[in-house]
Design a protein around this motif. Structure first.
Motif, PDB file in Angstrom:
ATOM      1  N   PRO A 123       0.812  -1.225   0.000  1.00  0.00           N
ATOM      2  CA  PRO A 123       0.000   0.000   0.000  1.00  0.00           C
ATOM      3  C   PRO A 123       0.841   1.268   0.000  1.00  0.00           C
ATOM      4  N   THR A 124       0.742   2.012  -1.085  1.00  0.00           N
ATOM      5  CA  THR A 124       1.495   3.254  -1.241  1.00  0.00           C
ATOM      6  C   THR A 124       1.166   4.240  -0.122  1.00  0.00           C
ATOM      7  N   ALA A 125      -0.108   4.414   0.159  1.00  0.00           N
ATOM      8  CA  ALA A 125      -0.524   5.399   1.172  1.00  0.00           C
ATOM      9  C   ALA A 125       0.027   5.063   2.540  1.00  0.00           C
ATOM     10  N   LEU A 126       0.096   3.786   2.868  1.00  0.00           N
ATOM     11  CA  LEU A 126       0.645   3.388   4.164  1.00  0.00           C
ATOM     12  C   LEU A 126       2.123   3.746   4.253  1.00  0.00           C
ATOM     13  N   GLY A 127       2.865   3.491   3.187  1.00  0.00           N
ATOM     14  CA  GLY A 127       4.278   3.874   3.173  1.00  0.00           C
ATOM     15  C   GLY A 127       4.459   5.372   3.305  1.00  0.00           C
ATOM     16  N   GLU A 128       3.608   6.143   2.641  1.00  0.00           N
ATOM     17  CA  GLU A 128       3.687   7.607   2.714  1.00  0.00           C
ATOM     18  C   GLU A 128       3.377   8.102   4.117  1.00  0.00           C
ATOM     19  N   ALA A 129       2.389   7.492   4.761  1.00  0.00           N
ATOM     20  CA  ALA A 129       2.062   7.866   6.142  1.00  0.00           C
ATOM     21  C   ALA A 129       3.233   7.576   7.079  1.00  0.00           C
ATOM     22  N   GLY A 185       0.293  -7.202   2.231  1.00  0.00           N
ATOM     23  CA  GLY A 185       0.818  -5.856   2.008  1.00  0.00           C
ATOM     24  C   GLY A 185       0.897  -5.058   3.288  1.00  0.00           C
ATOM     25  N   CYS A 186      -0.253  -4.825   3.928  1.00  0.00           N
ATOM     26  CA  CYS A 186      -0.257  -4.129   5.225  1.00  0.00           C
ATOM     27  C   CYS A 186       0.511  -4.947   6.256  1.00  0.00           C
ATOM     28  N   ARG A 187       0.207  -6.237   6.289  1.00  0.00           N
ATOM     29  CA  ARG A 187       0.860  -7.135   7.241  1.00  0.00           C
ATOM     30  C   ARG A 187       2.369  -7.085   7.090  1.00  0.00           C
ATOM     31  N   GLU A 188       2.825  -7.036   5.845  1.00  0.00           N
ATOM     32  CA  GLU A 188       4.264  -7.017   5.595  1.00  0.00           C
ATOM     33  C   GLU A 188       4.897  -5.710   6.052  1.00  0.00           C
ATOM     34  N   LEU A 189       4.245  -4.579   5.764  1.00  0.00           N
ATOM     35  CA  LEU A 189       4.844  -3.291   6.126  1.00  0.00           C
ATOM     36  C   LEU A 189       4.890  -3.065   7.628  1.00  0.00           C
ATOM     37  N   ALA A 196       5.045  -5.478   9.700  1.00  0.00           N
ATOM     38  CA  ALA A 196       5.780  -6.638  10.226  1.00  0.00           C
ATOM     39  C   ALA A 196       5.012  -7.308  11.359  1.00  0.00           C
ATOM     40  N   GLU A 197       3.778  -7.710  11.034  1.00  0.00           N
ATOM     41  CA  GLU A 197       2.908  -8.429  11.975  1.00  0.00           C
ATOM     42  C   GLU A 197       2.635  -7.629  13.257  1.00  0.00           C
ATOM     43  N   GLY A 198       2.675  -6.310  13.174  1.00  0.00           N
ATOM     44  CA  GLY A 198       2.364  -5.481  14.333  1.00  0.00           C
ATOM     45  C   GLY A 198       3.562  -4.811  14.975  1.00  0.00           C
ATOM     46  N   GLN A 199       4.759  -5.105  14.466  1.00  0.00           N
ATOM     47  CA  GLN A 199       5.962  -4.511  15.060  1.00  0.00           C
ATOM     48  C   GLN A 199       6.031  -3.005  14.802  1.00  0.00           C
ATOM     49  N   TYR A 200       5.584  -2.562  13.635  1.00  0.00           N
ATOM     50  CA  TYR A 200       5.726  -1.152  13.258  1.00  0.00           C
ATOM     51  C   TYR A 200       4.381  -0.410  13.196  1.00  0.00           C
ATOM     52  N   GLY A 201       3.309  -1.077  13.532  1.00  0.00           N
ATOM     53  CA  GLY A 201       1.998  -0.453  13.532  1.00  0.00           C
ATOM     54  C   GLY A 201       0.997  -1.396  14.147  1.00  0.00           C
ATOM     55  N   MET A 202      -0.130  -0.866  14.566  1.00  0.00           N
ATOM     56  CA  MET A 202      -1.160  -1.711  15.172  1.00  0.00           C
ATOM     57  C   MET A 202      -1.940  -2.428  14.084  1.00  0.00           C
ATOM     58  N   MET A 203      -2.117  -3.736  14.244  1.00  0.00           N
ATOM     59  CA  MET A 203      -2.802  -4.548  13.252  1.00  0.00           C
ATOM     60  C   MET A 203      -4.079  -5.123  13.869  1.00  0.00           C
ATOM     61  N   THR A 204      -5.196  -5.027  13.134  1.00  0.00           N
ATOM     62  CA  THR A 204      -6.471  -5.520  13.625  1.00  0.00           C
ATOM     63  C   THR A 204      -7.037  -6.541  12.645  1.00  0.00           C
ATOM     64  N   ASN A 205      -8.064  -7.257  13.074  1.00  0.00           N
ATOM     65  CA  ASN A 205      -8.720  -8.142  12.118  1.00  0.00           C
ATOM     66  C   ASN A 205      -9.626  -7.324  11.204  1.00  0.00           C
ATOM     67  N   LYS A 206     -10.101  -7.957  10.150  1.00  0.00           N
ATOM     68  CA  LYS A 206     -10.850  -7.241   9.102  1.00  0.00           C
ATOM     69  C   LYS A 206     -12.343  -7.205   9.427  1.00  0.00           C
ATOM     70  N   THR A 207     -12.667  -6.625  10.579  1.00  0.00           N
ATOM     71  CA  THR A 207     -14.056  -6.430  10.981  1.00  0.00           C
ATOM     72  C   THR A 207     -14.199  -5.030  11.555  1.00  0.00           C
ATOM     73  N   ALA A 208     -15.437  -4.527  11.586  1.00  0.00           N
ATOM     74  CA  ALA A 208     -15.682  -3.213  12.184  1.00  0.00           C
ATOM     75  C   ALA A 208     -15.275  -3.218  13.655  1.00  0.00           C
ATOM     76  N   GLU A 209     -15.554  -4.323  14.344  1.00  0.00           N
ATOM     77  CA  GLU A 209     -15.210  -4.408  15.768  1.00  0.00           C
ATOM     78  C   GLU A 209     -13.704  -4.392  15.966  1.00  0.00           C
ATOM     79  N   GLY A 210     -12.976  -5.111  15.112  1.00  0.00           N
ATOM     80  CA  GLY A 210     -11.526  -5.124  15.229  1.00  0.00           C
ATOM     81  C   GLY A 210     -10.926  -3.751  14.980  1.00  0.00           C
ATOM     82  N   ILE A 211     -11.410  -3.069  13.938  1.00  0.00           N
ATOM     83  CA  ILE A 211     -10.923  -1.716  13.621  1.00  0.00           C
ATOM     84  C   ILE A 211     -11.267  -0.762  14.768  1.00  0.00           C
ATOM     85  N   TYR A 212     -12.461  -0.885  15.298  1.00  0.00           N
ATOM     86  CA  TYR A 212     -12.892  -0.066  16.446  1.00  0.00           C
ATOM     87  C   TYR A 212     -11.949  -0.241  17.625  1.00  0.00           C
ATOM     88  N   HIS A 213     -11.648  -1.480  17.980  1.00  0.00           N
ATOM     89  CA  HIS A 213     -10.770  -1.727  19.135  1.00  0.00           C
ATOM     90  C   HIS A 213      -9.380  -1.137  18.906  1.00  0.00           C
TER      91      HIS A 213
END
Length: 378
Positions: free
Chosen positions: A294-300, A314-318, A320-337
């Motif tokens: 994801p280009t936008a993620l790299g720019e951010a 793509g997101c997962r790779e950038l 690094a499984e949560g090392q460099y950013g918070m990773m959630t599951n692909k649900t509204a509840e996960g994004i909310y948390h």
């Protein structure tokens, strides 16, 4: 010494990450070393005025309808005589290297040109297994045909991420030379453009969240809007700005209105320079179902934003499984948390700001360009 003659092919110059990356790449190229033609298959898009003057522009179709008809006949029935004839009339030159910069059925144009191209390369920006728009086509007889007639005959396939390569190899079996090269993002340009003034007032008393990308189902913005409702119900003070155009605009606006979220979520449309919006935001969020890189993620990350992303290719790779950013599951509840945790914890935001800056080091433009030159050299 004679320059190496390169033909880049891209479907259009519409809003999109791959198109922005191509503009960045062309802006960095050494034109003492390369002579470059750019073939834009469909004559549409918003990046034409950003193409360097050293690049010769070629368009194949002025009519999207004609293009769609001929491409459908090619894909469905392998009937392409008229298609080939038009391509060869519009692209009369000879090239040392031909590059399909956004792999698709248009990659076959490299073969329509027959002996006009000596070396053929495809750039894969997508994840072909997890993005159902691709997976539903790449099966059966058509899959066998493109393995034999496209991918096995290429000289090189470049992937923008390891995730993208892994998913490709899960579908297509070919012995073609393969490489992974991250996108050229042009760090210097991003930082410079981020200082430009904008007619937008950011409320410093709330948390400003930004998302950037075309309004398509794969971006998961419906999930983000539903997550915003949960954040609102928690009485959190925030605003989400979504930058981008797309055919889902009216559907998303209706969703925002029906949930009474007009004060919390705003569709800002496309901005040729999104970087001031990124720089003034507190959190970057990406809710995609699938990405290549994801280009936008790299720019951010280059601008030092803490990021919240869904667990997708793509997101997962950038991150690094949560090392460099918070990773959630692909649900509204996960994004909310994930967003709620980031909103409520300023120390965590500072931690992930630093992690973004660390991760942005993988986008060293000079190092990436050297890898690209090694692929393009003939």
């Amino acid at each position: 010494m004679a320059r190496i003659k390169i033909l880049f092919i891209i479907p259009s110059l519409e809003e999109g990450g791959a198109e922005r990356v191509l503009v960045n790449l062309l802006g960095k190229l050494d034109y003492n070393r390369y002579e470059v033609d750019l073939c834009v298959v469909e004559n549409r898009g918003i990046f034409f005025n950003q193409i360097p003057e050293q690049v010769k522009l070629i368009t194949v179709f002025d009519s999207s309808l004609v293009c769609k008809i001929l491409v459908n006949f090619h894909i469905r029935f392998n009937i392409n005589r008229l298609y080939k004839w038009i391509v060869n009339r519009r692209i009369p030159g000879n090239y040392h290297v031909g590059i399909s910069f956004l792999d698709s059925s248009f990659t076959d144009i490299l073969f329509f040109l027959d002996n006009k191209i000596s070396k053929r390369i495809a750039w894969v920006h997508s994840s072909y297994q997890t993005y159902h728009n691709f997976g539903k086509f790449y099966q059966g007889a058509y899959k066998d045909r493109i393995i034999q007639n496209r991918y096995s005959k290429l000289d090189h396939i470049v992937f923008v991420s390891n995730d993208s390569r892994q998913e490709f190899e899960g579908i297509f079996t070919c012995k073609t030379l393969k490489s992974v090269i991250y996108n050229v993002l042009d760090t210097e340009k991003i930082c410079k453009l981020s200082d430009y003034p904008i007619d937008e007032k950011f409320d410093d008393s709330i948390i400003n969240i930004i998302a950037l990308g075309v309004l398509l189902p794969v971006k998961g913005y419906d999930l983000l809007i539903n997550a915003a409702l949960l954040l609102k119900n928690d009485d959190l003070k925030f605003k989400i700005r979504i930058l981008g155009n797309g055919y889902l605009e009216h559907e998303l606006l209706s969703q925002i209105e029906s949930l009474d979220l007009e004060d919390f979520v705003e569709l800002k449309g496309f901005h040729i320079n999104p970087y001031p919006f990124l720089k003034q935001s507190d959190i970057f969020v990406m809710t995609s179902l699938s990405e290549g890189l994801p280009t936008a993620l790299g720019e951010a990350m280059i601008l030092g934003l803490p990021v919240v992303v869904t667990d997708c290719s793509g997101c997962r790779e950038l991150v690094a499984e949560g090392q460099y950013g918070m990773m959630t599951n692909k649900t509204a509840e996960g994004i909310y948390h994930g967003l709620r945790t980031m909103i409520n914890n300023s120390e965590l935001r500072e931690f992930y700001k630093q992690k973004s800056r660390e991760r942005a080091e993988v986008f060293d433009d000079d190092a990436i360009m050297e890898k690209i030159y090694s692929v393009m050299d003939y």
